[in-house]
Write an enzyme that holds these catalytic residues in place. Structure first.
Site, PDB file in Angstrom:
ATOM      1  N   ASP A 157       0.832  -1.206   0.000  1.00  0.00           N
ATOM      2  CA  ASP A 157       0.000   0.000   0.000  1.00  0.00           C
ATOM      3  C   ASP A 157       0.867   1.257   0.000  1.00  0.00           C
ATOM      4  O   ASP A 157       2.004   1.235   0.449  1.00  0.00           O
ATOM      5  CB  ASP A 157      -0.850   0.061   1.284  1.00  0.00           C
TER       6      ASP A 157
HETATM    7  N1  URA Z   1      -1.306  -5.939   3.879  1.00  0.00           N
HETATM    8  C1  URA Z   1      -1.715  -4.651   3.936  1.00  0.00           C
HETATM    9  O1  URA Z   1      -2.708  -4.342   4.565  1.00  0.00           O
HETATM   10  N2  URA Z   1      -0.985  -3.750   3.268  1.00  0.00           N
HETATM   11  C2  URA Z   1       0.129  -4.027   2.568  1.00  0.00           C
HETATM   12  O2  URA Z   1       0.753  -3.137   1.982  1.00  0.00           O
HETATM   13  C3  URA Z   1       0.523  -5.375   2.530  1.00  0.00           C
HETATM   14  C4  URA Z   1      -0.218  -6.317   3.200  1.00  0.00           C
END
Ligand code: URA
Length: 237
Positions: free
Chosen positions: A105
């Protein structure tokens, strides 16, 4: 050598094999001037000329395998529709057309692998390959045994239970708890949603390992090539 068109595109770093199949079905690929929409089509890189998006797709790039320590505030795409910084902006000096293997993310940091090896990308992101991904997560509150058990059994997110996962307490920080979380799937915002579900939302999230490949002390924003041993390991998964 003759290979299937989708493999040819994936090997050339155009897209993952799955996405390459979609591009073919969408009529975006031509071979020797003819648009091809059949997935079984084979091409020979010595005699056929493959075009995607009006550009010749050549298949003579060296394969590169990169580990990036992604900082927060970067999107994991090649180009962002809102012009935000992308992980590609951090790969100065890499001319090969690498793509991220999976996603972190915008507000997550940590280990991201990028490669132009379409086969490996396909393998590592395919839902049937359950590769462990390990995160350090600063969570609000203090998860109790019940929360730990829920992770063990799988947590219901977006109407479907996750595969079994692990939540381990690392350090009590008062208002927060530092935890180590291991999951095997790569569902959208999975760790954040699982933590929300057990009522301990994420304040900070960083991926520290993919399988046995560890981020180690690679500084934030920097990248390095994977070692031969690491590449061999990833291919063996
Ligand atoms: N899980 C999440 O919530 N975000 C990420 O970036 C990777 C795994």
């Amino acid at each position: 050598m003759e290979v299937r068109l989708q493999k040819y595109l994936a090997d050339a770093g155009v897209a993952s094999r799955r996405r390459a199949e979609e591009l073919i079905l969408e009529g975006k690929v031509s071979v020797n001037g003819v648009v091809i929409t059949e997935l079984g089509t084979k091409v020979d890189d010595k005699v056929d000329s493959v075009f995607y998006n009006g550009k010749r797709v050549m298949n003579n790039e060296r394969m590169v395998y990169i580990m990036l320590h992604k900082p927060e505030g970067f999107v994991t795409t090649v180009k962002d529709q809102f012009d935000r910084p992308t992980v590609m902006d951090l790969l100065k000096g890499i001319s090969e057309r690498v793509v991220p293997v999976g996603r972190l993310d915008y507000d997550t940091s940590g280990l991201l692998i990028l490669t132009n090896d379409g086969d490996l990308t396909y393998k590592l992101t395919h839902p049937k390959h359950l590769v462990e991904k390990t995160y350090m997560a600063k969570l609000f509150g203090r998860p109790d045994q019940n929360a730990l058990n829920q992770f063990k059994w799988g947590v219901n997110i977006d109407g479907r239970r996750t595969e079994p996962a692990r939540l381990e307490i690392v350090e009590d920080l008062g208002k927060y708890t530092m935890c180590k979380i291991t999951i095997t799937e790569g569902r959208n915002r999975q760790v954040r949603k699982m933590c929300d579900e057990v009522k301990h939302p994420v304040a900070m999230l960083k991926r520290i390992a993919t399988g046995k490949i560890e981020l180690g002390d690679l500084p934030k924003g920097k990248y390095r090539l994977l070692t031969d041993k690491e590449v061999k390991y990833l291919k063996s998964l």
